[in-house]
Design a protein around this motif. Structure first.
Motif, PDB file in Angstrom:
ATOM      1  N   VAL A 142       0.831  -1.203   0.000  1.00 37.48           N
ATOM      2  CA  VAL A 142       0.000   0.000   0.000  1.00 37.48           C
ATOM      3  C   VAL A 142       0.868   1.256   0.000  1.00 37.48           C
ATOM      4  O   VAL A 142       0.544   2.265  -0.633  1.00 37.48           O
ATOM      5  N   VAL A 143       1.989   1.189   0.724  1.00 40.37           N
ATOM      6  CA  VAL A 143       2.926   2.315   0.712  1.00 40.37           C
ATOM      7  C   VAL A 143       3.439   2.555  -0.706  1.00 40.37           C
ATOM      8  O   VAL A 143       3.513   3.702  -1.177  1.00 40.37           O
ATOM      9  N   ALA A 144       3.790   1.492  -1.402  1.00 34.45           N
ATOM     10  CA  ALA A 144       4.279   1.636  -2.778  1.00 34.45           C
ATOM     11  C   ALA A 144       3.217   2.243  -3.681  1.00 34.45           C
ATOM     12  O   ALA A 144       3.521   3.111  -4.519  1.00 34.45           O
ATOM     13  N   VAL A 145       1.954   1.822  -3.492  1.00 29.30           N
ATOM     14  CA  VAL A 145       0.868   2.396  -4.285  1.00 29.30           C
ATOM     15  C   VAL A 145       0.688   3.865  -3.948  1.00 29.30           C
ATOM     16  O   VAL A 145       0.477   4.706  -4.840  1.00 29.30           O
ATOM     17  N   GLY A 146       0.780   4.211  -2.647  1.00 33.23           N
ATOM     18  CA  GLY A 146       0.655   5.612  -2.245  1.00 33.23           C
ATOM     19  C   GLY A 146       1.736   6.482  -2.855  1.00 33.23           C
ATOM     20  O   GLY A 146       1.464   7.595  -3.324  1.00 33.23           O
ATOM     21  N   VAL A 147       2.969   5.977  -2.850  1.00 30.28           N
ATOM     22  CA  VAL A 147       4.069   6.717  -3.466  1.00 30.28           C
ATOM     23  C   VAL A 147       3.815   6.884  -4.963  1.00 30.28           C
ATOM     24  O   VAL A 147       4.033   7.964  -5.541  1.00 30.28           O
ATOM     25  N   ALA A 148       3.323   5.812  -5.602  1.00 29.04           N
ATOM     26  CA  ALA A 148       3.040   5.880  -7.039  1.00 29.04           C
ATOM     27  C   ALA A 148       1.952   6.914  -7.337  1.00 29.04           C
ATOM     28  O   ALA A 148       2.044   7.667  -8.325  1.00 29.04           O
ATOM     29  N   LYS A 149       0.927   6.969  -6.481  1.00 25.86           N
ATOM     30  CA  LYS A 149      -0.144   7.943  -6.698  1.00 25.86           C
ATOM     31  C   LYS A 149       0.359   9.366  -6.483  1.00 25.86           C
ATOM     32  O   LYS A 149      -0.077  10.302  -7.170  1.00 25.86           O
ATOM     33  N   TYR A 150       1.263   9.538  -5.538  1.00 28.78           N
ATOM     34  CA  TYR A 150       1.837  10.861  -5.294  1.00 28.78           C
ATOM     35  C   TYR A 150       2.654  11.318  -6.507  1.00 28.78           C
ATOM     36  O   TYR A 150       2.530  12.460  -6.975  1.00 28.78           O
ATOM     37  N   VAL A 151       3.479  10.427  -7.004  1.00 35.20           N
ATOM     38  CA  VAL A 151       4.268  10.746  -8.203  1.00 35.20           C
ATOM     39  C   VAL A 151       3.339  10.982  -9.394  1.00 35.20           C
ATOM     40  O   VAL A 151       3.573  11.865 -10.235  1.00 35.20           O
ATOM     41  N   GLU A 152       2.268  10.210  -9.457  1.00 34.07           N
ATOM     42  CA  GLU A 152       1.298  10.345 -10.546  1.00 34.07           C
ATOM     43  C   GLU A 152       0.661  11.730 -10.537  1.00 34.07           C
ATOM     44  O   GLU A 152       0.445  12.338 -11.595  1.00 34.07           O
ATOM     45  N   ARG A 153       0.368  12.230  -9.356  1.00 30.96           N
ATOM     46  CA  ARG A 153      -0.226  13.563  -9.264  1.00 30.96           C
ATOM     47  C   ARG A 153       0.736  14.628  -9.777  1.00 30.96           C
ATOM     48  O   ARG A 153       0.339  15.541 -10.528  1.00 30.96           O
TER      49      ARG A 153
END
Length: 743
Positions: A142-153
């Motif tokens: 979930v942390v990896a997904v959160g980081v990915a979503k942050y970078v995505e933004r």
């Protein structure tokens, strides 16, 4: 002890975590409000939530990273993934204002610096969980997904910058395939218009990012399909609906994650995210919670449940989006593409998902109509502002906290709904206004019918030249050349902010005087309301949004005109508090110096404001047209002829020549049709004729404002409910490529 968190600080962190979650939910539910609404309570709540979400997650992460007790470290382990997700934001909003995209590079650098604290928090999480079991690895996912979503933004913000859009366009991209939607000559429904909008979106993107879209991008068979959709009785309505849908898609690009979601990486994130969150939720349920406070456990359960539901919502929303249809349609993947998108299953799934969308409950609209323009336009009238009071308590509070511009924006931004029927008739202002826009655009970009095309082909074979002014798609490859055709058809000069105010005053004086002693027919009443709505809208732009008008920002000119009119009303017309009394006062002030010996001197009104003076003179010219028994061959003749035989016309003729030349120039520029009536013969104008000329003049000015306004200004308004000028601008871009059927 260094880094020790007091009980008060711990409860503060818990409160901020809940605030971050609430802000995330508010953004999820209300972000789409900005498509159709520019002010109000929901917009204020959305703005507040955006500010809280931007502050809360970094605050908690920075404080949790400093915790030293076991309980504090457990908070890091369980709350870190959700805080990272909140940093990434919902899928339906990235930037609140267009300026957020402009500073995307600074935000990217800020993200790199912020990741230092995030990395330290992740490291602390790794150390505290001694038994690297399944819960730890689920949390890490979930942390990896959160980081990915942050970078995505951050990437979405970067990709929304016009410079990046311009540089990212692929000149070698495959030619657009325009499919037929609906039957020939029939009106497109919302979903059909949305699919066509995806296929023509490059026109709108090229307009905003300022690069040319070649006509060769559309194959011959595509042009035929477009002619079927945009011709016949419903063709103009189809084009208007498709343009509104394209602007909604452009909103997605500029203010949401749509550009990043609908990629292979974006789809992968949305598939993995609910799986990881759901697994973590199940494992946490069976995890021993010794030493954990009940409040922390409760907050963790809430975070897990809400995050899982939102992840499922974003996954289903991405699959059901027409962006997904456009993405896979451009990349057909064999039997899978056929089974999902061509068999009708995806369309049934989309209808089911859209019907369950919370946004539909908020807007209470059909499947695709939430993407359509609301039809609301600002209405600001100088005469109403002066005669109906200007010192209310609400105004004083708003101007004290913000500014005069904010007050005008708040009070007048949604004063008129174009789609509503007019008084005593079923016709709407919108229908009449857009019909006039179609007529005006068709003068610059007419689409030839089949019969005329065959005649021209025969003439070409015989060696005869094509008629001067005829439009052909192959000549419209350069946007500058296409704009020249429109400028030539409109005959406008670049600088004209003062022309808006002059024509606004002339329109008001003319309509106020005639309304007092003229019985309008139903047709004239509709035209009158359309004129008044367009005039007030253009005055609203001059008062509240001068950046939407081309040329210099002449805010001081508007303020001086308003102050002069207010003083005139307070000194001479205040007792009656009526627009008619104010208009009569302006007339008498303009005529005051005409009977003096020095006829070249300024009138009393001209000493107060040249805008008011010239507006009143133009209104008198229009009024004279209703009563003059003389044949009117041109405006110069009118200024030299006494309409009533009482000497006023002679006074006008003898006044300063430069002044008369300016008046002639203004009349020919603002109402050119008024001087093209030399073959009418004797007798006055009919009211219907003058109203049609006024409406045509305002539509010309509206089109000119739209095409000359900067792309940045149009982009800002997309995040504030869209603007009529933006719709007219993109209609002109489509007309320059596809042509417009004549009415």
């Amino acid at each position: 002890m260094a880094g020790f968190l007091t009980p008060i600080t711990e409860w503060t962190i818990r409160a901020v975590v809940v605030m971050s979650l609430c802000a995330h939910l508010v953004l999820t539910l209300f972000a789409n409000v900005r498509r159709r609404q520019r002010s109000g309570v929901r917009t204020a709540v959305l703005w507040s939530a955006y500010q809280v979400a931007d502050w809360a997650a970094p605050f908690v992460l920075s404080n949790l990273s400093l915790g030293s007790t076991s309980a504090e470290q457990q908070l890091v382990a369980f709350w870190l993934p959700f805080l990272l997700t909140h940093l990434g934001g919902p899928d339906n909003i990235t930037a609140y204002s267009f300026e957020d995209n402009k500073i995307s590079l600074r935000q990217a650098i800020s993200t790199l610096l912020r990741f230092q604290g995030v990395s330290f928090a992740i490291y602390r999480q790794y150390k505290v969980v001694t038994s690297k079991g399944a819960l730890f690895w689920a949390s890490a996912a979930v942390v990896a997904v959160g980081v990915a979503k942050y970078v995505e933004r951050v990437r979405a913000l970067r990709s929304a910058d016009f410079g990046n859009i311009r540089s990212a366009r692929d000149e070698r991209s495959p030619k657009t395939s325009i499919q037929s939607h609906g039957r020939r000559g029939e009106e497109l429904d919302d979903d059909q218009a949305l699919f066509v909008a995806h296929q023509l979106l490059r026109i709108t993107k090229g307009a905003f990012a300022d690069y040319s879209v070649k006509v060769q991008a559309f194959k011959d068979d595509n042009i035929n399909n477009l002619e079927e959709m945009f011709s016949y009785k419903s063709g103009w309505g189809n084009m208007c609906k498709v343009v509104e849908m394209e602007l909604s898609l452009m909103y997605d690009i500029l203010y949401t994650k749509a550009a990043m979601i609908h990629t292979w990486g974006g789809y992968l994130i949305r598939v993995v995210s609910p799986v990881a969150t759901g697994t973590m939720m199940v494992l946490f349920w069976f995890h021993r919670k010794d030493g954990q406070r009940r409040a922390d456990v409760t907050i963790t359960y809430i975070l897990l449940m809400v995050s899982f539901l939102l992840d499922v919502r974003w996954l289903l929303g991405a699959i059901a989006s027409t962006w997904a249809y456009a993405f896979f349609h451009a990349r057909p993947a064999g039997w899978l593409h056929h089974e999902i998108f061509c068999s009708g299953r995806w369309h049934r799934f989309r209808r089911a998902m859209v019907s369950l969308d919370p946004g539909q409950l908020i807007f209470r609209s059909g499947r695709g109509s939430y993407r359509l323009w609301s039809g609301a336009i600002g209405q600001y009238n100088l005469f109403d502002e002066c005669t109906h009071g200007t010192t209310s308590l609400c105004r004083r509070l708003v101007t004290w906290v913000a500014s005069e511009d904010t007050w005008i924006e708040h009070r007048y931004s949604t004063r008129c709904k174009l789609g509503k029927p007019c008084i005593n008739t079923s016709r709407s202002i919108r229908k009449l206004l857009f019909d006039q826009i179609q007529k005006t655009l068709s003068e610059a970009y007419p689409r030839h019918d089949k019969k005329r095309e065959k005649e021209e082909e025969e003439k070409k074979k015989k060696g005869e030249a094509r008629p001067v002014g005829a439009w052909a798609p192959e000549e419209a490859d350069d946007r500058g050349a296409r704009r020249y055709l429109l400028d030539k058809a409109l005959g406008f000069v670049p600088e004209f902010q003062e022309l808006v105010l002059i024509l606004h005053v002339a329109t008001d004086v003319f309509l106020v005087i005639t309304s007092n002693d003229w019985q309008f027919s139903h047709t004239e009443e509709v035209c009158k309301e359309a004129i008044q709505a367009t005039s007030n809208y253009m005055a609203f732009l001059a008062a509240a949004r001068p950046d939407m008008l081309p040329g210099l920002n002449l805010r001081s000119l508007y303020n001086e005109t308003r102050e002069a009119l207010l003083k005139i009303w307070q000194n001479g017309s205040r007792r009656s508090s009526s627009k008619h009394s104010l208009a009569c006062t302006l007339q008498s002030m303009e005529k005051k110096n005409r009977t003096r010996s020095n006829l070249g001197s300024k009138s009393e009104l001209q000493d107060r404001s040249f805008i008011l003076s010239e507006g009143v003179i133009i209104a008198e010219v229009l009024l004279a047209m209703l009563s003059s028994p003389y044949p009117v061959r041109n405006i110069r003749a009118l200024l030299g002829v006494d309409p009533n035989g009482e000497g006023d016309g002679q006074d006008w003729k003898d006044r300063d020549s430069k002044w008369r030349q300016r008046i002639l120039f203004l009349i020919k520029l603002l109402i050119p049709g008024l001087g093209n009536n030399g073959t009418r013969g004797r007798g006055p104008y009919r009211m219907e004729q003058l109203l049609e000329l006024l409406l045509e003049s305002w539509v010309r000015m509206l089109i000119n404002v739209s095409t000359r306004c900067s792309g940045d200004s149009h982009a800002r308004q997309l995040g504030r409910g869209c603007e009529l000028t933006t719709i007219v601008w993109i209609l002109g871009e489509h007309a320059s490529i596809l042509g417009v059927s004549r009415t």
